[in-house]
Scaffold this active site. Sequence first.
Site, PDB file in Angstrom:
ATOM      1  N   GLY A  14       0.822  -1.216   0.000  1.00  7.78           N
ATOM      2  CA  GLY A  14       0.000   0.000   0.000  1.00  7.78           C
ATOM      3  C   GLY A  14       0.849   1.257   0.000  1.00  7.78           C
ATOM      4  O   GLY A  14       0.538   2.237   0.669  1.00  7.78           O
ATOM      5  N   SER A  40       0.914  -3.599   5.320  1.00  3.76           N
ATOM      6  CA  SER A  40       1.265  -3.731   6.727  1.00  3.76           C
ATOM      7  C   SER A  40       1.755  -2.394   7.263  1.00  3.76           C
ATOM      8  O   SER A  40       2.777  -1.880   6.805  1.00  3.76           O
ATOM      9  CB  SER A  40       2.364  -4.796   6.856  1.00  3.76           C
ATOM     10  OG  SER A  40       3.078  -4.587   8.032  1.00  3.76           O
ATOM     11  N   ALA A  51       8.700  13.881  -6.277  1.00  2.00           N
ATOM     12  CA  ALA A  51       8.745  14.724  -7.476  1.00  2.00           C
ATOM     13  C   ALA A  51       8.266  13.904  -8.665  1.00  2.00           C
ATOM     14  O   ALA A  51       8.573  12.718  -8.782  1.00  2.00           O
ATOM     15  CB  ALA A  51      10.171  15.212  -7.725  1.00  2.00           C
ATOM     16  N   LYS A  79       5.880  21.809 -10.351  1.00  3.67           N
ATOM     17  CA  LYS A  79       7.248  21.537 -10.802  1.00  3.67           C
ATOM     18  C   LYS A  79       7.333  21.833 -12.304  1.00  3.67           C
ATOM     19  O   LYS A  79       6.667  21.178 -13.108  1.00  3.67           O
ATOM     20  CB  LYS A  79       7.593  20.064 -10.519  1.00  3.67           C
ATOM     21  CG  LYS A  79       8.929  19.665 -11.098  1.00  3.67           C
ATOM     22  CD  LYS A  79       9.269  18.209 -10.792  1.00  3.67           C
ATOM     23  CE  LYS A  79      10.484  17.770 -11.591  1.00  3.67           C
ATOM     24  NZ  LYS A  79      10.769  16.347 -11.443  1.00  3.67           N
ATOM     25  N   ILE A 349       7.697   7.055 -10.274  1.00  3.53           N
ATOM     26  CA  ILE A 349       6.227   7.092 -10.223  1.00  3.53           C
ATOM     27  C   ILE A 349       5.685   6.985 -11.653  1.00  3.53           C
ATOM     28  O   ILE A 349       4.680   6.324 -11.915  1.00  3.53           O
ATOM     29  CB  ILE A 349       5.726   8.346  -9.484  1.00  3.53           C
ATOM     30  CG1 ILE A 349       6.141   8.249  -8.003  1.00  3.53           C
ATOM     31  CG2 ILE A 349       4.212   8.499  -9.607  1.00  3.53           C
ATOM     32  CD1 ILE A 349       5.869   9.490  -7.170  1.00  3.53           C
TER      33      ILE A 349
HETATM   34  C1  LIG Z   1      15.865   7.683  -2.394  1.00  3.48           C
HETATM   35  C2  LIG Z   1      14.666   7.593  -3.267  1.00  3.48           C
HETATM   36  C3  LIG Z   1      14.078   8.758  -3.783  1.00  3.48           C
HETATM   37  C4  LIG Z   1      12.986   8.681  -4.637  1.00  3.48           C
HETATM   38  N1  LIG Z   1      12.470   9.823  -5.190  1.00  3.48           N
HETATM   39  C5  LIG Z   1      11.514   9.720  -6.145  1.00  3.48           C
HETATM   40  C6  LIG Z   1      10.982  10.853  -6.798  1.00  3.48           C
HETATM   41  O1  LIG Z   1      11.331  11.993  -6.500  1.00  3.48           O
HETATM   42  N2  LIG Z   1      10.065  10.666  -7.758  1.00  3.48           N
HETATM   43  C7  LIG Z   1       9.620   9.427  -8.108  1.00  3.48           C
HETATM   44  O2  LIG Z   1       8.819   9.306  -9.039  1.00  3.48           O
HETATM   45  N3  LIG Z   1      10.030   8.344  -7.443  1.00  3.48           N
HETATM   46  C8  LIG Z   1      10.965   8.454  -6.489  1.00  3.48           C
HETATM   47  N4  LIG Z   1      11.392   7.343  -5.840  1.00  3.48           N
HETATM   48  C9  LIG Z   1      10.714   6.072  -6.048  1.00  3.48           C
HETATM   49  C10 LIG Z   1       9.405   6.063  -5.247  1.00  3.48           C
HETATM   50  O3  LIG Z   1       9.679   6.268  -3.888  1.00  3.48           O
HETATM   51  C11 LIG Z   1       8.676   4.756  -5.448  1.00  3.48           C
HETATM   52  O4  LIG Z   1       8.566   4.473  -6.813  1.00  3.48           O
HETATM   53  C12 LIG Z   1       7.284   4.810  -4.882  1.00  3.48           C
HETATM   54  O5  LIG Z   1       7.288   5.289  -3.588  1.00  3.48           O
HETATM   55  C13 LIG Z   1       6.634   3.466  -4.936  1.00  3.48           C
HETATM   56  O6  LIG Z   1       7.119   2.625  -3.934  1.00  3.48           O
HETATM   57  P1  LIG Z   1       6.389   1.242  -3.746  1.00  3.48           P
HETATM   58  O7  LIG Z   1       4.937   1.490  -3.538  1.00  3.48           O
HETATM   59  O8  LIG Z   1       6.788   0.355  -4.863  1.00  3.48           O
HETATM   60  O9  LIG Z   1       7.070   0.641  -2.442  1.00  3.48           O
HETATM   61  P2  LIG Z   1       6.888   1.003  -0.872  1.00  3.48           P
HETATM   62  O10 LIG Z   1       6.560   2.425  -0.652  1.00  3.48           O
HETATM   63  O11 LIG Z   1       8.089   0.442  -0.204  1.00  3.48           O
HETATM   64  O12 LIG Z   1       5.617   0.155  -0.426  1.00  3.48           O
HETATM   65  C14 LIG Z   1       5.693  -1.227  -0.173  1.00  3.48           C
HETATM   66  C15 LIG Z   1       4.400  -1.687   0.460  1.00  3.48           C
HETATM   67  O13 LIG Z   1       4.448  -3.099   0.607  1.00  3.48           O
HETATM   68  C16 LIG Z   1       4.036  -3.441   1.917  1.00  3.48           C
HETATM   69  N5  LIG Z   1       4.658  -4.707   2.305  1.00  3.48           N
HETATM   70  C17 LIG Z   1       5.945  -5.079   2.127  1.00  3.48           C
HETATM   71  N6  LIG Z   1       6.153  -6.299   2.675  1.00  3.48           N
HETATM   72  C18 LIG Z   1       4.954  -6.715   3.176  1.00  3.48           C
HETATM   73  C19 LIG Z   1       4.502  -7.881   3.873  1.00  3.48           C
HETATM   74  N7  LIG Z   1       5.321  -8.875   4.189  1.00  3.48           N
HETATM   75  N8  LIG Z   1       3.205  -7.930   4.235  1.00  3.48           N
HETATM   76  C20 LIG Z   1       2.347  -6.918   3.938  1.00  3.48           C
HETATM   77  N9  LIG Z   1       2.720  -5.802   3.308  1.00  3.48           N
HETATM   78  C21 LIG Z   1       3.999  -5.697   2.929  1.00  3.48           C
HETATM   79  C22 LIG Z   1       4.503  -2.261   2.767  1.00  3.48           C
HETATM   80  O14 LIG Z   1       3.824  -2.183   3.987  1.00  3.48           O
HETATM   81  C23 LIG Z   1       4.148  -1.098   1.838  1.00  3.48           C
HETATM   82  O15 LIG Z   1       2.784  -0.775   1.987  1.00  3.48           O
HETATM   83  C24 LIG Z   1      12.450   7.407  -4.949  1.00  3.48           C
HETATM   84  C25 LIG Z   1      12.985   6.253  -4.385  1.00  3.48           C
HETATM   85  C26 LIG Z   1      14.094   6.333  -3.564  1.00  3.48           C
HETATM   86  C27 LIG Z   1      14.674   5.081  -2.983  1.00  3.48           C
END
Ligand SMILES: Cc1cc2nc3c(=O)[nH]c(=O)nc-3n(C[C@H](O)[C@H](O)[C@H](O)COP(=O)(O)OP(=O)(O)OC[C@H]3O[C@@H](n4cnc5c(N)ncnc54)[C@H](O)[C@@H]3O)c2cc1C
Length: 504
Positions: A14, A40, A51, A79, A349
Amino acid sequence: MNENRIKDVVIVGGGTAGWMAASLFANTMGKSIRIKLVESEAIGTIGVGEATIPPIQVFNRMLGIDENEFMRATNATIKLGIEFQNWGDIGESYIHGFGYIGKSLGILRFDQYWLKSLKNGTALDIENYSFTNLAARAGKFARMDKIPGTPLDGLGYAFHFDASLYAKFLRSYAEKRDVERIEGKICKVNTDGENGHITSVELENGSQIAGDFFIDCSGFRGLLIDQAVGSEFEDWTHWLMSDRAIAVPCENEEGFEPRPYTQSIAHSAGWQWRIPLQHRTGNGHVFSSAHMSEDEATSILLGNLEGKPLKDPMTIKFKTGYRPEGWKKNCVAIGLSSGFIEPLESTSIHLIQIALFHLLKMFPTTAIEPSMRDEYNRRMQFEYSSIRDFIILHYHVNQRTDSEYWKTCREMEIPETLQRKIDAFRTRGHLYRIDGELFTEEAWTHVMLGQNLIPETYNPLADNFTDAEITEFLSNINTLLKNTVAKLPTHQQFINANCKAPVM
Ligand SMILES: Cc1cc2nc3c(=O)[nH]c(=O)nc-3n(C[C@H](O)[C@H](O)[C@H](O)COP(=O)(O)OP(=O)(O)OC[C@H]3O[C@@H](n4cnc5c(N)ncnc54)[C@H](O)[C@@H]3O)c2cc1C
């Protein structure tokens, strides 16, 4: 309707990826599938990613989201691009602004006439012919498709927003459209002994969530795609050496007016971001741990904040690369579970968004169709690798002599696809965009010129106009753009009038 239709879709995670997936699927396929999202709170989300780039407007429009409401709810700012400081060489600055530069004339883009004018010594810096760059430097913004009374395009823009508020905003959107959210930590993934497809995920409390199709948005863990279906990761760290980020938000001091652009400030083994929001500024230092210690990276970051830190700095480790089989069996990885390219051009994103669009078009109706799965993987390979090339460009074309890190970047062997683009530009400013790739010719122009890659000559077709005609053409565009920018409201005035977030 076919009885065997895929009906139960389970989204694991999420964060931004999970809730973007849930919102889009609920909006477009909510009548034919049931969607469950497991997340979780104890694990939480990555907490960065603030961004964006202009195509996010398309995503918001598809969901029918009111832009001002979304900006208020997420403390968003506008932006117009990214300012790169110290990238070509120390002390230099350029903006990669969204949108057009000048205006094409006949078959040639504007920058060919600019190049001819540069060669005869009359051109101003290219920024002076970009409406977006001039507005960004002046701290101005208004929504406009065209400059009134002219054929020139208005301002291209995206947003900076609070990542946790964006996920919350989308969660509320998705839950109103019948997405069922399940809180809990997944401790086991069950697969079919014969075909290896995922059948269910199991929570710590013993409950099982079964599904026909699984979307892995579990972040870097890759809980399903890596651990359950075993999709390989292709490592790109030999091209993009950064593997750590230190992140810390800071206060916006009294009277602070957010810049309508991101800042990327290069340091000796990486770079620092500044993302101004309405209520605070996001900061981070992306660096290579082989070239700098975490302590030094943290101290550089803290020494370059514009306000008081609001939290302790947080370290995030990552590996650059992606999974060629982002869709394997009945599981598709979206978001950080599918791969990661550092956030220099804010593309993660966008990769979520584009992956969702491709998946929607190729979503299986009954069984997984190999042709659709393979086409999805081919398309995502293209999206990832074309973004990768653009990011490598920033590192490779540098003249810095202050550290081994920048020397290595300059001297490394780069992908052949990128080398071809650099050669074509170096020869006579020729640029091309393959198969709907993300970054426009203007984006490449900004970065290449901004980092001092100046073409040897221009396309001879530019000689169809005399020096005097071109000088007048450039001067007219610059005057028109400057006059238009002078009449725009400031970015802060725009926010106050349209989308000011309530103060908490
Ligand atoms: C340093 C950094 C800077 C960034 N800056 C940018 C930016 O400026 N612009 C941009 O477009 N992108 C940026 N990104 C990328 C961006 O943060 C991600 O693409 C975006 O937040 C999506 O993350 P996600 O949802 O894939 O993962 P996460 O945010 O990590 O979410 C993972 C989810 O999985 C759940 N989960 C994991 N394991 C379990 C389990 N065992 N049981 C139940 N739930 C579980 C967690 O609770 C969470 O809800 C950046 C990334 C990094 C590392």
